[in-house]
Write a protein that holds these residues in place. Structure first.
Motif, mmCIF file in Angstrom:
data_model
loop_
_atom_site.group_PDB
_atom_site.id
_atom_site.type_symbol
_atom_site.label_atom_id
_atom_site.label_comp_id
_atom_site.label_asym_id
_atom_site.label_seq_id
_atom_site.Cartn_x
_atom_site.Cartn_y
_atom_site.Cartn_z
ATOM 1 N N MET A 1 0.826 -1.178 0.000
ATOM 2 C CA MET A 1 0.000 0.000 0.000
ATOM 3 C C MET A 1 0.875 1.249 0.000
ATOM 4 O O MET A 1 0.610 2.173 -0.747
ATOM 5 N N ARG A 2 1.899 1.239 0.821
ATOM 6 C CA ARG A 2 2.769 2.417 0.898
ATOM 7 C C ARG A 2 3.459 2.665 -0.440
ATOM 8 O O ARG A 2 3.544 3.789 -0.905
ATOM 9 N N ARG A 3 3.948 1.585 -1.080
ATOM 10 C CA ARG A 3 4.639 1.733 -2.353
ATOM 11 C C ARG A 3 3.705 2.286 -3.422
ATOM 12 O O ARG A 3 4.074 3.171 -4.200
ATOM 13 N N ILE A 4 2.479 1.805 -3.440
ATOM 14 C CA ILE A 4 1.511 2.266 -4.432
ATOM 15 C C ILE A 4 1.170 3.734 -4.191
ATOM 16 O O ILE A 4 1.153 4.533 -5.137
ATOM 17 N N GLU A 5 0.927 4.107 -2.943
ATOM 18 C CA GLU A 5 0.593 5.501 -2.653
ATOM 19 C C GLU A 5 1.763 6.428 -2.943
ATOM 20 O O GLU A 5 1.562 7.553 -3.395
ATOM 21 N N GLN A 6 2.982 5.963 -2.720
ATOM 22 C CA GLN A 6 4.145 6.796 -3.033
ATOM 23 C C GLN A 6 4.297 6.973 -4.547
ATOM 24 O O GLN A 6 4.601 8.066 -5.024
ATOM 25 N N ALA A 7 4.080 5.893 -5.310
ATOM 26 C CA ALA A 7 4.151 5.996 -6.767
ATOM 27 C C ALA A 7 3.067 6.938 -7.294
ATOM 28 O O ALA A 7 3.321 7.732 -8.205
ATOM 29 N N LEU A 8 1.885 6.873 -6.717
ATOM 30 C CA LEU A 8 0.809 7.784 -7.111
ATOM 31 C C LEU A 8 1.190 9.228 -6.815
ATOM 32 O O LEU A 8 0.974 10.122 -7.640
ATOM 33 N N SER A 9 1.762 9.444 -5.644
ATOM 34 C CA SER A 9 2.180 10.788 -5.251
ATOM 35 C C SER A 9 3.269 11.320 -6.177
ATOM 36 O O SER A 9 3.247 12.487 -6.573
ATOM 37 N N ASN A 10 4.224 10.452 -6.542
ATOM 38 C CA ASN A 10 5.303 10.855 -7.458
ATOM 39 C C ASN A 10 4.767 11.231 -8.834
ATOM 40 O O ASN A 10 5.348 12.064 -9.524
ATOM 41 N N GLY A 12 1.929 12.649 -9.262
ATOM 42 C CA GLY A 12 1.044 13.794 -9.091
ATOM 43 C C GLY A 12 -0.424 13.448 -8.953
ATOM 44 O O GLY A 12 -1.283 14.305 -9.098
ATOM 45 N N ARG A 13 -0.714 12.196 -8.645
ATOM 46 C CA ARG A 13 -2.109 11.783 -8.461
ATOM 47 C C ARG A 13 -2.466 11.829 -6.984
ATOM 48 O O ARG A 13 -1.617 11.702 -6.122
ATOM 49 N N GLU A 14 -3.747 11.984 -6.713
ATOM 50 C CA GLU A 14 -4.194 12.034 -5.331
ATOM 51 C C GLU A 14 -4.463 10.627 -4.803
ATOM 52 O O GLU A 14 -4.510 9.652 -5.559
ATOM 53 N N ASN A 15 -4.669 10.525 -3.504
ATOM 54 C CA ASN A 15 -4.929 9.258 -2.838
ATOM 55 C C ASN A 15 -6.187 8.615 -3.424
ATOM 56 O O ASN A 15 -7.240 9.236 -3.444
ATOM 57 N N PRO A 16 -6.118 7.354 -3.893
ATOM 58 C CA PRO A 16 -7.279 6.722 -4.524
ATOM 59 C C PRO A 16 -8.343 6.258 -3.542
ATOM 60 O O PRO A 16 -9.424 5.866 -3.938
ATOM 61 N N CYS A 17 -8.040 6.286 -2.255
ATOM 62 C CA CYS A 17 -8.982 5.827 -1.239
ATOM 63 C C CYS A 17 -9.484 7.031 -0.458
ATOM 64 O O CYS A 17 -8.715 7.713 0.216
ATOM 65 N N ALA A 18 -10.772 7.284 -0.534
ATOM 66 C CA ALA A 18 -11.343 8.496 0.044
ATOM 67 C C ALA A 18 -11.446 8.463 1.564
ATOM 68 O O ALA A 18 -11.487 9.498 2.203
ATOM 69 N N TRP A 19 -11.446 7.282 2.168
ATOM 70 C CA TRP A 19 -11.696 7.180 3.594
ATOM 71 C C TRP A 19 -10.893 6.026 4.178
ATOM 72 O O TRP A 19 -10.725 4.987 3.535
ATOM 73 N N ASP A 20 -10.383 6.178 5.393
ATOM 74 C CA ASP A 20 -9.642 5.119 6.063
ATOM 75 C C ASP A 20 -10.237 4.894 7.440
ATOM 76 O O ASP A 20 -9.678 5.300 8.445
#
Length: 88
Positions: A1-10, A12-20
């Motif tokens: 999850m961390r790797r995917i969110e970091q790649a998304l951030s790199n 320029g995309r926002e977090n794909p999950c709206a709620w945690d």
């Protein structure tokens, strides 16, 4: 999850999950990555962008997702069976 969110951030995309809610984001990622798109993994899910997450996932991520799904369901089934057998 961390790797995917970091790649998304790199990228320029926002977090794909709206709620945690209480760490449920981890299970949403596991379902989005591991299960085929369909009844149990809807692409129009309002809580997570399934297609975007799947596009950033690797084979290792899919394996980890399956392991999490199986272990979570096993824990739930064993807990229910134990409660039915031994009671309160």
């Amino acid at each position: 999850m961390r790797r995917i969110e970091q790649a998304l951030s790199n990228d320029g995309r926002e977090n794909p999950c709206a709620w945690d809610g209480i760490g449920a984001r981890t299970l949403w990622y596991a379902y989005a990555i591991s299960l085929p798109e369909g009844r149990f993994n809807r692409t129009d899910d309002p809580l997570i962008d399934v297609r975007m997450v799947r596009s950033y996932a690797s084979g290792k991520d899919r394996l980890w997702g399956w392991m999490l799904i199986v272990s979570t369901l096993s824990f739930g089934l064993i807990s229910i069976a134990g409660w039915l057998i031994w009671g309160d």
